[in-house]
Scaffold this active site. Structure first.
Site, short mmCIF file in Angstrom:
data_model
loop_
_atom_site.label_atom_id
_atom_site.label_comp_id
_atom_site.label_asym_id
_atom_site.label_seq_id
_atom_site.Cartn_x
_atom_site.Cartn_y
_atom_site.Cartn_z
N CYS A 1 -4.40 -1.36 -2.15
CA CYS A 1 -4.43 -0.08 -2.37
C CYS A 1 -5.51 0.18 -3.61
O CYS A 1 -5.07 -0.53 -4.65
CB CYS A 1 -3.19 0.42 -2.56
SG CYS A 1 -3.21 2.40 -3.22
N CYS B 1 -11.16 2.79 -0.64
CA CYS B 1 -9.80 3.09 -0.11
C CYS B 1 -9.44 2.49 1.11
O CYS B 1 -10.06 2.61 2.09
CB CYS B 1 -9.65 4.95 0.04
SG CYS B 1 -8.03 5.06 0.73
N HIS C 1 -7.39 2.94 3.43
CA HIS C 1 -7.15 3.90 4.48
C HIS C 1 -8.48 4.24 5.30
O HIS C 1 -8.04 4.39 6.35
CB HIS C 1 -6.46 5.04 4.05
CG HIS C 1 -4.93 5.18 3.95
ND1 HIS C 1 -4.57 4.47 2.64
CD2 HIS C 1 -4.17 5.70 4.42
CE1 HIS C 1 -3.11 4.62 3.00
NE2 HIS C 1 -2.78 5.36 3.91
N GLU D 1 -2.50 9.41 7.53
CA GLU D 1 -1.21 9.40 7.31
C GLU D 1 -0.64 10.25 8.41
O GLU D 1 0.67 9.75 8.81
CB GLU D 1 -0.44 9.58 6.08
CG GLU D 1 -0.71 8.46 4.87
CD GLU D 1 0.19 7.27 5.25
OE1 GLU D 1 1.33 7.32 5.28
OE2 GLU D 1 -0.41 6.25 5.09
N ASP E 1 0.81 -1.15 -0.17
CA ASP E 1 -0.06 0.05 0.21
C ASP E 1 0.87 1.42 -0.01
O ASP E 1 2.00 1.28 0.49
CB ASP E 1 -0.91 -0.18 1.17
CG ASP E 1 -1.88 1.32 1.30
OD1 ASP E 1 -2.39 1.45 0.15
OD2 ASP E 1 -1.90 1.92 2.45
N SER E 2 0.38 2.33 -0.41
CA SER E 2 1.19 3.64 -0.53
C SER E 2 1.42 3.68 1.18
O SER E 2 2.44 4.77 1.48
CB SER E 2 0.27 4.68 -0.90
OG SER E 2 -1.07 4.89 -0.17
N1 DGL Z 1 -5.08 3.04 0.54
C1 DGL Z 1 -4.75 3.75 -0.66
C2 DGL Z 1 -6.09 3.28 -1.51
O1 DGL Z 1 -6.73 2.39 -1.40
C3 DGL Z 1 -4.63 5.10 -0.45
C4 DGL Z 1 -4.15 6.01 -1.55
C5 DGL Z 1 -3.46 7.36 -1.26
O2 DGL Z 1 -2.09 6.80 -0.65
O3 DGL Z 1 -3.97 8.20 -1.58
O4 DGL Z 1 -6.66 3.94 -2.53
#
Ligand code: DGL
Length: 278
Positions: free
Chosen positions: A75, A196, A198, A162, A12-13
């Site tokens: 992600c 998402c 997150h 974050e 993931d990011s």
């Molecule tokens: N967890 C990522 C997603 O599902 C986040 C993306 C991001 O870094 O903006 O889209």
């Protein structure tokens, strides 16, 4: 790292993929996993297609180097903007026997279990919304069950997670605003996909603003049960996944900060190692 360590890679990011990993650890406790969070370059949501693809490919290559045969893009943004390209154009050259899977299909395929009137809402990053992946995939895989799909991009939500601002009053303001926008665009929505990974981290806030009669789809459990089915359907891949119950964590940012946040979320003490993606 010993060559027999062949974990499932979870990318993931940043922290979002932990909401998926948590369910994998419940459902597949004997398996080995590597988690990789590109926290130094998060969020991906507002980045261009080219950049998300480039960063995601770097992460996939790194996970392959570390022994993974199967990588889950935990992600939505990476799944929306990079997955198809990697599957169709990169994997045949890198290693046709390795697999990269995403998180959008499991939610899409499950929508029929949730919606009664076919009015579906999507909350996601700008990148995921602009890619139109959800409306396209819903049309393709849930055509008869979905009448209307309405999307709302929530550009501030990932930075709030974050930056560990989940409990701050400003978070409520932005969460309320985006949910209000979504529900006023289609007041008949009866199911919302948290598109998402997150967003489950913001769940206590999100729930405050979603009426109780609306179903909320979180991806963790859905993705995890699809992965379990996948491993049963593909014994050749299952055999390549080592099973010592070892989970290792990598971040591209500060290790202590990552460990503190990940430990709180996962409810288990974790150690991480910083790596560079390029
Ligand atoms: N967890 C990522 C997603 O599902 C986040 C993306 C991001 O870094 O903006 O889209």
């Amino acid at each position: 790292m010993a060559s027999e360590y062949q974990p499932i890679g979870v990318f993931d990011s940043g922290y979002g993929g932990l909401t998926i990993l948590k369910e994998f650890l419940n459902d597949l406790p004997g398996y080995d996993f590597i988690y990789l969070g590109d926290n130094a370059r998060a969020p991906y949501g507002s980045r261009s297609f080219e950049v998300v693809y480039e960063y995601t490919l770097q992460a996939v290559n790194k996970l392959f180097e570390m022994g993974c045969h199967l990588v889950i893009l935990a992600c939505n943004t990476a799944s929306a903007k990079a997955l198809r390209n990697i599957q169709q154009n990169d994997l045949p050259h890198i290693d046709p026997d390795r697999r990269v899977l995403g998180v959008i299909r499991p939610a899409v395929e499950s929508i029929g279990d949730y919606t009664r009137n076919g009015h579906v809402g999507i909350l996601g990053t700008v990148g995921t919304v602009l890619s139109n992946s959800y409306p396209i995939e819903l049309e393709k895989w849930a055509g008869g069950k979905v009448v209307r799909t309405t999307q709302e991009a929530c550009p501030i939500w990932v930075p709030l997670v974050e930056n560990n601002e989940i409990d701050s009053p400003g978070t409520e303001y932005f969460v309320a605003k985006n949910i209000r926008n979504l529900l006023s665009a289609d007041p008949e929505i009866d199911s919302i996909i948290l598109g998402c990974t997150h967003y489950p981290l913001l769940l206590p806030v999100i729930r405050k603003f979603i009426p109780e009669n609306i179903q909320l789809l979180e991806q963790g459990k859905l993705v995890s049960s699809k992965l379990t089915e996948y491993l049963i359907r593909h014994p050749e891949m299952d055999q390549k996944c080592s099973k010592s119950g070892i989970v290792t964590y990598f971040t591209t940012e500060n290790e202590e900060v990552f460990e503190k946040n990940a430990t709180t979320f996962l409810g288990r003490n974790i150690k991480s190692k910083k790596i560079l993606l390029k």
